[in-house]
Design a protein around this motif. Structure first.
Motif, mmCIF file in Angstrom:
data_model
loop_
_atom_site.group_PDB
_atom_site.id
_atom_site.type_symbol
_atom_site.label_atom_id
_atom_site.label_comp_id
_atom_site.label_asym_id
_atom_site.label_seq_id
_atom_site.Cartn_x
_atom_site.Cartn_y
_atom_site.Cartn_z
ATOM 1 N N GLU A 266 0.802 -1.486 0.160
ATOM 2 C CA GLU A 266 0.082 -0.112 -0.070
ATOM 3 C C GLU A 266 0.827 1.345 0.025
ATOM 4 N N ARG A 267 1.899 1.186 0.684
ATOM 5 C CA ARG A 267 2.691 2.353 0.830
ATOM 6 C C ARG A 267 3.507 2.565 -0.374
ATOM 7 N N ALA A 268 3.964 1.451 -0.936
ATOM 8 C CA ALA A 268 4.517 1.532 -2.393
ATOM 9 C C ALA A 268 3.676 2.181 -3.508
ATOM 10 N N LEU A 270 1.756 4.422 -3.297
ATOM 11 C CA LEU A 270 1.500 5.628 -3.072
ATOM 12 C C LEU A 270 2.128 6.442 -4.165
ATOM 13 N N MET A 271 3.288 5.880 -4.447
ATOM 14 C CA MET A 271 4.342 6.308 -5.547
ATOM 15 C C MET A 271 3.920 5.893 -6.720
ATOM 16 N N LYS A 273 1.202 5.296 -7.877
ATOM 17 C CA LYS A 273 -0.301 5.884 -8.576
ATOM 18 C C LYS A 273 -0.071 6.681 -9.773
ATOM 19 N N GLU A 274 0.874 7.785 -9.436
ATOM 20 C CA GLU A 274 0.963 8.999 -10.480
ATOM 21 C C GLU A 274 1.172 8.482 -11.920
ATOM 22 N N LEU A 297 7.578 11.854 -8.992
ATOM 23 C CA LEU A 297 7.375 12.552 -7.628
ATOM 24 C C LEU A 297 8.637 12.010 -6.507
ATOM 25 N N LYS A 299 10.669 8.155 -5.328
ATOM 26 C CA LYS A 299 10.767 6.717 -5.160
ATOM 27 C C LYS A 299 10.626 6.072 -3.920
ATOM 28 N N VAL A 300 10.187 4.692 -3.620
ATOM 29 C CA VAL A 300 10.010 4.251 -2.210
ATOM 30 C C VAL A 300 10.741 2.842 -2.317
ATOM 31 N N ILE B 73 0.664 14.084 -1.414
ATOM 32 C CA ILE B 73 1.548 12.751 -1.303
ATOM 33 C C ILE B 73 2.175 12.472 0.057
ATOM 34 N N GLU B 76 -0.366 11.550 2.760
ATOM 35 C CA GLU B 76 -0.745 10.144 2.532
ATOM 36 C C GLU B 76 0.365 9.170 3.149
ATOM 37 N N ILE B 77 1.727 9.667 2.335
ATOM 38 C CA ILE B 77 2.763 8.784 3.074
ATOM 39 C C ILE B 77 2.930 8.730 4.715
ATOM 40 N N LYS B 80 0.320 6.757 6.228
ATOM 41 C CA LYS B 80 0.437 5.114 5.967
ATOM 42 C C LYS B 80 1.723 4.473 6.525
ATOM 43 N N SER B 103 10.626 0.948 5.823
ATOM 44 C CA SER B 103 10.156 2.055 4.741
ATOM 45 C C SER B 103 11.134 3.075 4.467
ATOM 46 N N ILE B 104 11.579 3.385 3.063
ATOM 47 C CA ILE B 104 12.360 4.509 2.718
ATOM 48 C C ILE B 104 11.647 4.935 1.763
ATOM 49 N N PHE B 105 11.183 6.474 1.821
ATOM 50 C CA PHE B 105 10.673 6.999 0.589
ATOM 51 C C PHE B 105 11.754 7.901 0.120
ATOM 52 N N ASN B 106 11.637 8.336 -1.065
ATOM 53 C CA ASN B 106 12.552 9.490 -1.712
ATOM 54 C C ASN B 106 11.352 10.416 -2.274
ATOM 55 N N LEU B 107 11.402 11.566 -1.786
ATOM 56 C CA LEU B 107 10.136 12.449 -2.318
ATOM 57 C C LEU B 107 10.837 14.041 -2.774
ATOM 58 N N ILE B 108 10.558 14.346 -3.961
ATOM 59 C CA ILE B 108 11.096 15.627 -4.321
ATOM 60 C C ILE B 108 10.409 16.734 -3.292
#
Lengths: 366, 366
Positions: A266-268, A270-271, A273-274, A297, A299-300, B73, B76-77, B80, B103-108
């Motif tokens: 579910e968390r993955a 989120l990215m 979707k776009e 946006l 990566k995850v 986003i 939402e991240i 979750k 969990s590791i997110f990269n977000l601009i």
């Protein structure tokens, strides 16, 4: 026609038969509820031809008769009335008078003779199943029915009884869902029921061990729940030979905590979707599954502990299809079987052998 | 920028400032949340220019800094992620890394310098009011603001302080709502606040006796709730001289149980809905009010017991306007004052003198 009944009973009966008043039929009379007052009982029917629901409540019948009233406005009126005895009688100008405490409604009614009669069902092919089991089986398969009408048979769910086993099967070309339960019957059957009507049936079924009697004819299935009877037409045509699709072998088998996998995907997503077709990649390694996804946006990277038997694998999925499956599974641990990055993945419960899900992977450009 | 904080704190702060991220502004940067890490605090701001909300949470700041991230986003991240400590730091390519458990997110992120700074508010004109009182006053008036922009000033709610009394007033040409409360201040003020932003403010206010400090400048109002600050612009222009609209006299006065009247009108509206401008008629007689309505589908007659002082009257209303008023009133009995079938009706609480509602009748064709 003239009768009195309890508001709460009538309201509940209306809400049951309204499940069949879908507005999908072109016949205006089917926007109505059929009401028959006879023998100290009120019989209500809602129908869109594909699906008909009949139920009965106790009423004090002063004068028998039958009418059809608009489902929406009649339902709203009864719902808004005080919780007390309601009196309903027909009057001049094709109207009924609804009285409750200080409220008096005049409402036009339609001619009950124009309401289509229920299909005749004899009791030939019958078996019984607890309502909660049937409800779970519908829930566990209906998400996988085809949404488009290109192959109408795939908008239905296969009911198949063989060797005292009831299999319910749905598939849409991207995934396949099978739920099965032991059934005490000597009969065999193979019939396809429209998925949309089964979803309405599921809403009427109770989460209890109360029994549903199920009867098949050539064109119809009858769910008899006691006072409530649900009749759905069957879809015509042959269902796909689904058993040939299910892989019999696999190269790797993953055992994983269902909730942790679901949360990670579910968390993955989120990215993913776009504008990215929900694409997620799984790297299946010795003790972990790494889930990655990326979009404009960002990566995850998610890591979930697993138990792996077999070789490692990289494979990609539309995350929606995996999530649909995981969301309706109820065991703590699930088993996933893979053969290659282009072969379907099979998802099963670890303990109970009552379901099997197939999800096609997404082929990645090299 | 680098910090760690608790997921639950961050999630709550995001949900507060998101109330101001409405997507109504054409500036893309305002789809983001401004985040500043400094002095062991995280400061978050959401804004659509008309409305800005700032809040603060405790955080372990390892390296101070500020960024803007996409509100949707990012929200939402965080929502979750597991309920645990979250680490966030800026990295190359205008990105942040969000880490939590596996969990590791990269977000601009966007450039924080482009985010508009909050209007400067000095503390000149200040008074205090319990948050729950303010929330109720907004709820009790905002339904009556004009929905169209023909007269922009009417899309706002008048804040008026005179003689230690705060009046909030909204009107749209069909009805008028006044709520008033005692305020311990020597100041006087008259300012109009956009209704839409006040509805967002109401969502942030708590149902408690916690205090809101309110400060006015020429162009803005500041609601200071402690760690959270809400700033809204004021509407320009003069509000309507509403007091001259309110009838000072009446010919008949009805005292009635609020819930029974509301239920009766709601049921009568079921028939009034069908292309009929929600038209209901009231026959006010000595001991009862008879509510009637009819449409092509039928008709309805509701009778509600009342206490009448004065003469009898027949009058018609758009039921929606009466229901909007009754739904937000909270006393068991309400008082309605009428003069004639073409004069506005005034609705008040029987006990508390803290609200007054005016509803225009519908003129019936003779």
């Amino acid at each position: 026609m003239k009768f009195t009944c309890e508001k709460s009973n009538l309201q509940e009966a209306i809400s049951i038969v309204q499940k069949a008043v879908t507005g999908r039929s072109p016949m205006p009379i089917l926007e109505g509820i059929f009401i028959e007052a006879i023998n100290n009982e009120l019989r209500l029917i809602g129908s869109d031809i594909d699906l008909s629901i009949e139920t009965k409540i106790n009423a004090n019948i002063i004068e028998s008769g039958r009418i059809v009233v608009d489902s929406k406005i009649f339902g709203e009126i009864i719902r808004k009335l005080p919780n007390d005895e309601i009196a309903i009688e027909t009057t001049e100008n094709n109207s009924i008078i609804i009285t409750c405490q200080n409220s008096i409604f005049n409402l036009i009614h339609l001619n009950a003779d124009e309401f289509p009669s229920l299909p005749n069902i004899d009791d030939d092919m019958m078996f019984v199943i607890p309502q909660s089991t049937l409800k779970n089986m519908i829930r566990g398969t209906s998400f996988a029915i085809a949404q488009d009408e290109t192959r109408p048979i795939l908008t239905g769910i296969l009911f198949e009884i063989n060797d005292k086993m009831l299999n319910m099967v749905a598939l849409d070309g991207y995934r396949l869902a099978i739920r099965n339960e032991y059934i005490d019957t000597e009969n065999s059957i193979s019939a396809v029921i429209p998925g949309k009507t089964l979803n309405e049936v599921a809403k009427v079924l109770e989460d209890t061990n109360e029994i549903a009697n199920i009867t098949f004819t050539t064109n119809h299935i009858l769910f008899n729940l006691g006072v409530t009877k649900i009749i759905s037409r069957l879809l015509e045509g042959e269902f796909i030979k689904y058993s040939s699709i299910i892989p019999q072998e696999f190269n790797l088998k993953v055992t994983v905590n269902k909730q942790k996998l679901q949360n990670g995907i579910e968390r993955a997503s989120l990215m993913a979707k776009e504008g990215n077709a929900n694409l997620i990649k799984l790297d299946i390694e010795d003790e972990s599954m790494v889930i990655t996804s990326n979009s404009q946006l960002g990566k995850v990277r998610e890591e979930v502990a697993i138990n792996l038997q077999g070789t490692t694998l990289q494979i990609a999925f539309n995350s929606k299809y995996l999530l649909d499956v995981l969301k309706i599974m109820d065991e703590e641990e699930v088993v996933m079987e893979f053969s290659s990055s282009v072969s379907p993945c099979v998802v099963k419960n670890k303990e109970k052998n009552n379901c099997k899900y197939l999800v096609l992977p997404v082929r990645l450009a090299k």
